[in-house]
Scaffold this motif. Structure first.
Motif, PDB file in Angstrom:
ATOM      1  N   ASN A 110     138.352 112.023  22.759  1.00 32.22           N
ATOM      2  CA  ASN A 110     137.837 110.736  23.569  1.00 32.22           C
ATOM      3  C   ASN A 110     137.615 111.238  24.974  1.00 32.22           C
ATOM      4  OD1 ASN A 110     138.499 108.729  21.797  1.00 32.22           O
ATOM      5  ND2 ASN A 110     140.763 108.644  22.393  1.00 32.22           N
ATOM      6  N   GLU A 111     137.600 112.710  25.326  1.00 32.03           N
ATOM      7  CA  GLU A 111     137.260 113.320  26.296  1.00 32.03           C
ATOM      8  C   GLU A 111     135.954 114.407  26.002  1.00 32.03           C
ATOM      9  OE1 GLU A 111     138.357 112.184  29.001  1.00 32.03           O
ATOM     10  OE2 GLU A 111     140.028 111.008  28.454  1.00 32.03           O
ATOM     11  N   SER A 112     134.969 113.797  25.199  1.00 30.44           N
ATOM     12  CA  SER A 112     133.874 114.595  24.837  1.00 30.44           C
ATOM     13  C   SER A 112     132.954 115.270  26.075  1.00 30.44           C
ATOM     14  CB  SER A 112     133.057 114.039  23.731  1.00 30.44           C
ATOM     15  OG  SER A 112     132.595 112.946  24.297  1.00 30.44           O
ATOM     16  N   GLU A 113     132.869 114.158  27.101  1.00 28.02           N
ATOM     17  CA  GLU A 113     131.938 114.584  28.055  1.00 28.02           C
ATOM     18  C   GLU A 113     132.561 115.686  28.752  1.00 28.02           C
ATOM     19  OE1 GLU A 113     128.865 113.922  29.050  1.00 28.02           O
ATOM     20  OE2 GLU A 113     128.875 113.241  27.063  1.00 28.02           O
ATOM     21  N   PHE A 114     134.008 115.631  29.146  1.00 24.01           N
ATOM     22  CA  PHE A 114     134.572 116.722  29.958  1.00 24.01           C
ATOM     23  C   PHE A 114     134.403 118.241  29.032  1.00 24.01           C
ATOM     24  CE2 PHE A 114     138.187 119.535  30.510  1.00 24.01           C
ATOM     25  CZ  PHE A 114     138.144 119.760  31.574  1.00 24.01           C
TER      26      PHE A 114
END
Length: 308
Positions: A110-114
């Motif tokens: 759920n933190e793919s952008e980071f």
């Protein structure tokens, strides 16, 4: 993994909150203490998983490049050194880490952008470029790459701090200490141990658990005595004007000094002065150091303090 530095920090936080909430339920506060310590261990595992997730993203990036409409020669024959890192492969298959994922249901999906941003930052770094350009290849080099990347890219990473804060309020003050445990784990990895490489245990032994429980309970149950000692040695101060956090820190420090004969007084004093610098006013460190030093001298004079 959880050491006494972290235990002291957590006890200060929990006892401060205990008094702010009216000081009504000691058992509930103790459960909160051990829950907060367990969350620090979750963070340790979660940060280990971050290295795996960054590598997975890099592999997906290579695969996507191969399937572009007009892939370049470099896209079709990429340098696979980073995504085939042997240390990461061992970490990814680690039994304990996979048990953590299964039990906590916690991943970086759920933190793919980071993860994407961190991977791109890594690929632009000189550490990465030198590693990829090297003509030699070994497990030690693979492991050393991630030790360097972790120190350079994960330490003091504000974007990561923001991500972690959104996920758990318990992690706000834990990361700096937990980072040292992750680095220690990287250094300990040995290819001979394969997927059964041991991670750091939550507590080194039962002695540290007992230290946490005894220090927490004695800090609260003997509070009146400790505050009396502080009052007697702070006659030039109006205790009502002493910061609440300063009182809590001194109370816990006295509990440690009087309850644990094997811990040198200098160690206890230094630890709580450092905590004061983190959590209280700019002048708190000097005030707490002076007050506790006076109390210790008086206790020794009255033969009320015994240290091995």
């Amino acid at each position: 993994m959880i050491n006494r530095v972290l235990i002291r920090l957590k006890i200060v936080q929990i006892i401060y909150a205990y008094y702010q909430n009216g000081g009504k339920n000691l058992d509930t506060a103790e459960k909160e203490l051990f829950f907060s310590l367990s969350k620090a261990y979750d963070l340790y595992n979660y940060l280990l998983l971050l290295m795996v997730e960054v590598t997975r993203y890099a592999a997906k990036r290579i695969d996507a490049a191969k399937h572009k409409l007009a892939p370049t020669k470099e896209d079709l024959s990429p340098n696979m050194k980073f995504v085939e890192n042997r240390f990461i492969a061992q970490l990814e298959s680690n039994v304990q880490l996979n048990e953590f994922m299964a039990s906590q249901k916690r991943t970086w999906e759920n933190e793919s952008e980071f993860v994407k941003g961190l991977c791109e930052q890594i690929m632009q770094s000189d550490i990465y470029k030198e590693y990829m350009a090297s003509e030699t290849s070994s497990y030690d080099e693979d492991r050393e790459l991630w030790r360097k990347l972790y120190k350079k890219m994960v330490f003091n990473n504000q974007a990561l701090d923001d991500v972690l804060e959104d996920q758990s309020l318990y992690w706000n003050d834990d990361k700096e200490i937990v980072d040292t445990f992750v680095l220690k784990t990287i250094k300990r990895f040995d290819p001979k141990n394969g997927e059964k490489q041991e991670l750091l245990p939550e507590f080194k032994d039962e002695e540290d658990q007992d230290f946490a429980r005894r220090l927490f309970r004695r800090s609260i149950l003997n509070a009146d005595y400790y505050r009396h000692l502080i009052s007697e040695n702070s006659r030039n101060w109006d205790l009502n004007r002493v910061a609440v956090m300063d009182m809590v820190i001194m109370q816990i420090a006295l509990a440690e000094i009087l309850s644990f004969p094997n811990i040198p007084i200098s160690v206890s004093l230094n630890e709580y002065v450092e905590i004061a610098k983190l959590y209280s006013t700019p002048k708190s460190g000097a005030f707490i150091n002076g007050t506790l030093d006076g109390i210790v001298k008086q206790l020794k004079k009255d033969n009320k303090l015994t240290k091995n």
